[in-house]
Design a protein around this motif. Structure first.
Motif, PDB file in Angstrom:
ATOM      1  N   MET A   1       0.835  -1.178   0.000  1.00 19.60           N
ATOM      2  CA  MET A   1       0.000   0.000   0.000  1.00 19.60           C
ATOM      3  C   MET A   1       0.884   1.246   0.000  1.00 19.60           C
ATOM      4  O   MET A   1       1.803   1.364   0.781  1.00 19.60           O
ATOM      5  CB  MET A   1      -0.904  -0.012   1.245  1.00 19.60           C
ATOM      6  N   SER A   2       0.586   2.174  -0.896  1.00 17.89           N
ATOM      7  CA  SER A   2       1.381   3.403  -0.949  1.00 17.89           C
ATOM      8  C   SER A   2       0.767   4.464  -0.041  1.00 17.89           C
ATOM      9  O   SER A   2      -0.447   4.528   0.143  1.00 17.89           O
ATOM     10  CB  SER A   2       1.453   3.929  -2.382  1.00 17.89           C
ATOM     11  N   GLU A   3       1.624   5.281   0.538  1.00 17.45           N
ATOM     12  CA  GLU A   3       1.148   6.369   1.391  1.00 17.45           C
ATOM     13  C   GLU A   3       1.037   7.635   0.552  1.00 17.45           C
ATOM     14  O   GLU A   3       2.024   8.092  -0.006  1.00 17.45           O
ATOM     15  CB  GLU A   3       2.112   6.594   2.548  1.00 17.45           C
ATOM     16  N   GLU A   4      -0.162   8.174   0.454  1.00 12.48           N
ATOM     17  CA  GLU A   4      -0.375   9.404  -0.301  1.00 12.48           C
ATOM     18  C   GLU A   4      -0.395  10.591   0.646  1.00 12.48           C
ATOM     19  O   GLU A   4      -0.851  10.478   1.783  1.00 12.48           O
ATOM     20  CB  GLU A   4      -1.707   9.346  -1.049  1.00 12.48           C
ATOM     21  N   ILE A   5       0.095  11.695   0.163  1.00 11.20           N
ATOM     22  CA  ILE A   5       0.017  12.932   0.927  1.00 11.20           C
ATOM     23  C   ILE A   5      -1.427  13.425   0.833  1.00 11.20           C
ATOM     24  O   ILE A   5      -1.971  13.540  -0.263  1.00 11.20           O
ATOM     25  CB  ILE A   5       0.986  13.990   0.376  1.00 11.20           C
ATOM     26  N   PRO A   6      -2.072  13.695   1.956  1.00  7.25           N
ATOM     27  CA  PRO A   6      -3.472  14.135   1.895  1.00  7.25           C
ATOM     28  C   PRO A   6      -3.600  15.501   1.237  1.00  7.25           C
ATOM     29  O   PRO A   6      -2.724  16.357   1.390  1.00  7.25           O
ATOM     30  CB  PRO A   6      -3.898  14.195   3.360  1.00  7.25           C
ATOM     31  N   LYS A   7      -4.661  15.673   0.483  1.00  8.39           N
ATOM     32  CA  LYS A   7      -4.958  16.953  -0.150  1.00  8.39           C
ATOM     33  C   LYS A   7      -5.671  17.827   0.874  1.00  8.39           C
ATOM     34  O   LYS A   7      -6.633  17.394   1.499  1.00  8.39           O
ATOM     35  CB  LYS A   7      -5.855  16.719  -1.364  1.00  8.39           C
ATOM     36  N   ILE A   8      -5.166  19.028   1.080  1.00 10.85           N
ATOM     37  CA  ILE A   8      -5.771  19.960   2.030  1.00 10.85           C
ATOM     38  C   ILE A   8      -6.692  20.893   1.259  1.00 10.85           C
ATOM     39  O   ILE A   8      -6.288  21.503   0.268  1.00 10.85           O
ATOM     40  CB  ILE A   8      -4.694  20.762   2.783  1.00 10.85           C
ATOM     41  N   VAL A   9      -7.931  20.997   1.723  1.00  8.49           N
ATOM     42  CA  VAL A   9      -8.928  21.811   1.037  1.00  8.49           C
ATOM     43  C   VAL A   9      -9.576  22.752   2.051  1.00  8.49           C
ATOM     44  O   VAL A   9      -9.978  22.332   3.130  1.00  8.49           O
ATOM     45  CB  VAL A   9     -10.019  20.913   0.403  1.00  8.49           C
ATOM     46  N   TRP A  10      -9.658  24.020   1.696  1.00 12.04           N
ATOM     47  CA  TRP A  10     -10.379  24.991   2.507  1.00 12.04           C
ATOM     48  C   TRP A  10     -11.677  25.313   1.796  1.00 12.04           C
ATOM     49  O   TRP A  10     -11.725  25.378   0.572  1.00 12.04           O
ATOM     50  CB  TRP A  10      -9.586  26.291   2.660  1.00 12.04           C
ATOM     51  N   LYS A  11     -12.725  25.561   2.540  1.00 14.28           N
ATOM     52  CA  LYS A  11     -14.004  25.973   1.963  1.00 14.28           C
ATOM     53  C   LYS A  11     -14.299  27.381   2.442  1.00 14.28           C
ATOM     54  O   LYS A  11     -14.094  27.715   3.607  1.00 14.28           O
ATOM     55  CB  LYS A  11     -15.124  25.029   2.403  1.00 14.28           C
ATOM     56  N   ARG A  12     -14.752  28.199   1.538  1.00 14.71           N
ATOM     57  CA  ARG A  12     -15.108  29.578   1.854  1.00 14.71           C
ATOM     58  C   ARG A  12     -16.433  29.921   1.187  1.00 14.71           C
ATOM     59  O   ARG A  12     -16.693  29.513   0.058  1.00 14.71           O
ATOM     60  CB  ARG A  12     -14.044  30.564   1.326  1.00 14.71           C
ATOM     61  N   LYS A  13     -17.265  30.703   1.871  1.00 17.48           N
ATOM     62  CA  LYS A  13     -18.514  31.179   1.289  1.00 17.48           C
ATOM     63  C   LYS A  13     -18.248  32.473   0.540  1.00 17.48           C
ATOM     64  O   LYS A  13     -17.437  33.300   0.960  1.00 17.48           O
ATOM     65  CB  LYS A  13     -19.561  31.431   2.374  1.00 17.48           C
ATOM     66  N   VAL A  14     -18.945  32.643  -0.564  1.00 22.48           N
ATOM     67  CA  VAL A  14     -18.865  33.872  -1.339  1.00 22.48           C
ATOM     68  C   VAL A  14     -19.820  34.875  -0.701  1.00 22.48           C
ATOM     69  O   VAL A  14     -20.963  34.537  -0.383  1.00 22.48           O
ATOM     70  CB  VAL A  14     -19.268  33.622  -2.814  1.00 22.48           C
ATOM     71  N   ILE A  15     -19.325  36.092  -0.471  1.00 25.03           N
ATOM     72  CA  ILE A  15     -20.185  37.155   0.066  1.00 25.03           C
ATOM     73  C   ILE A  15     -20.293  38.266  -0.967  1.00 25.03           C
ATOM     74  O   ILE A  15     -19.450  38.388  -1.863  1.00 25.03           O
ATOM     75  CB  ILE A  15     -19.670  37.695   1.414  1.00 25.03           C
ATOM     76  N   TYR A  16     -21.329  39.060  -0.852  1.00 21.56           N
ATOM     77  CA  TYR A  16     -21.519  40.214  -1.732  1.00 21.56           C
ATOM     78  C   TYR A  16     -21.413  41.457  -0.868  1.00 21.56           C
ATOM     79  O   TYR A  16     -22.117  41.602   0.127  1.00 21.56           O
ATOM     80  CB  TYR A  16     -22.885  40.149  -2.407  1.00 21.56           C
ATOM     81  N   ASN A  17     -20.496  42.352  -1.232  1.00 20.75           N
ATOM     82  CA  ASN A  17     -20.249  43.540  -0.432  1.00 20.75           C
ATOM     83  C   ASN A  17     -19.767  44.656  -1.339  1.00 20.75           C
ATOM     84  O   ASN A  17     -18.837  44.463  -2.122  1.00 20.75           O
ATOM     85  CB  ASN A  17     -19.200  43.221   0.641  1.00 20.75           C
ATOM     86  N   SER A  18     -20.388  45.794  -1.257  1.00 17.49           N
ATOM     87  CA  SER A  18     -19.970  46.996  -2.002  1.00 17.49           C
ATOM     88  C   SER A  18     -19.881  46.750  -3.504  1.00 17.49           C
ATOM     89  O   SER A  18     -18.951  47.198  -4.166  1.00 17.49           O
ATOM     90  CB  SER A  18     -18.621  47.499  -1.481  1.00 17.49           C
ATOM     91  N   GLY A  19     -20.821  45.988  -4.048  1.00 14.30           N
ATOM     92  CA  GLY A  19     -20.863  45.779  -5.493  1.00 14.30           C
ATOM     93  C   GLY A  19     -19.927  44.716  -6.027  1.00 14.30           C
ATOM     94  O   GLY A  19     -19.764  44.599  -7.236  1.00 14.30           O
ATOM     95  N   SER A  20     -19.290  43.942  -5.142  1.00 11.80           N
ATOM     96  CA  SER A  20     -18.377  42.880  -5.578  1.00 11.80           C
ATOM     97  C   SER A  20     -18.649  41.597  -4.816  1.00 11.80           C
ATOM     98  O   SER A  20     -19.006  41.624  -3.643  1.00 11.80           O
ATOM     99  CB  SER A  20     -16.921  43.269  -5.320  1.00 11.80           C
ATOM    100  N   PHE A  21     -18.435  40.481  -5.498  1.00 15.07           N
ATOM    101  CA  PHE A  21     -18.429  39.201  -4.817  1.00 15.07           C
ATOM    102  C   PHE A  21     -17.042  39.019  -4.216  1.00 15.07           C
ATOM    103  O   PHE A  21     -16.032  39.343  -4.843  1.00 15.07           O
ATOM    104  CB  PHE A  21     -18.735  38.057  -5.793  1.00 15.07           C
ATOM    105  N   ARG A  22     -16.976  38.494  -2.994  1.00 13.23           N
ATOM    106  CA  ARG A  22     -15.689  38.368  -2.310  1.00 13.23           C
ATOM    107  C   ARG A  22     -15.562  37.008  -1.632  1.00 13.23           C
ATOM    108  O   ARG A  22     -16.556  36.439  -1.197  1.00 13.23           O
ATOM    109  CB  ARG A  22     -15.548  39.450  -1.241  1.00 13.23           C
TER     110      ARG A  22
END
Length: 56
Positions: A1-22
């Motif tokens: 069995m090979s050892e894989e490096i885990p993939k790190i994932v961040w989740k972020r919500k999109v917000i709307y502020n001052s006429g832009s999505f951020r």
């Protein structure tokens, strides 16, 4: 069995502020790439991916 490096994932919500999505950039990514306040980042699109690149 090979050892894989885990993939790190961040989740972020999109917000709307001052006429832009951020979204917020996780501090771990900012630290890893030494991203500073006011630094310009370049955004591009490839298929369904949004690519973020540092501008030197």
């Amino acid at each position: 069995m090979s050892e894989e490096i885990p993939k790190i994932v961040w989740k972020r919500k999109v917000i709307y502020n001052s006429g832009s999505f951020r979204i917020s950039l996780p501090i771990e990514i900012a630290d890893a790439f030494d991203i500073q306040k006011g630094q310009l980042l370049q955004l591009s699109v490839e298929g369904k991916r949004i690519i973020v690149e540092l501008i030197d």
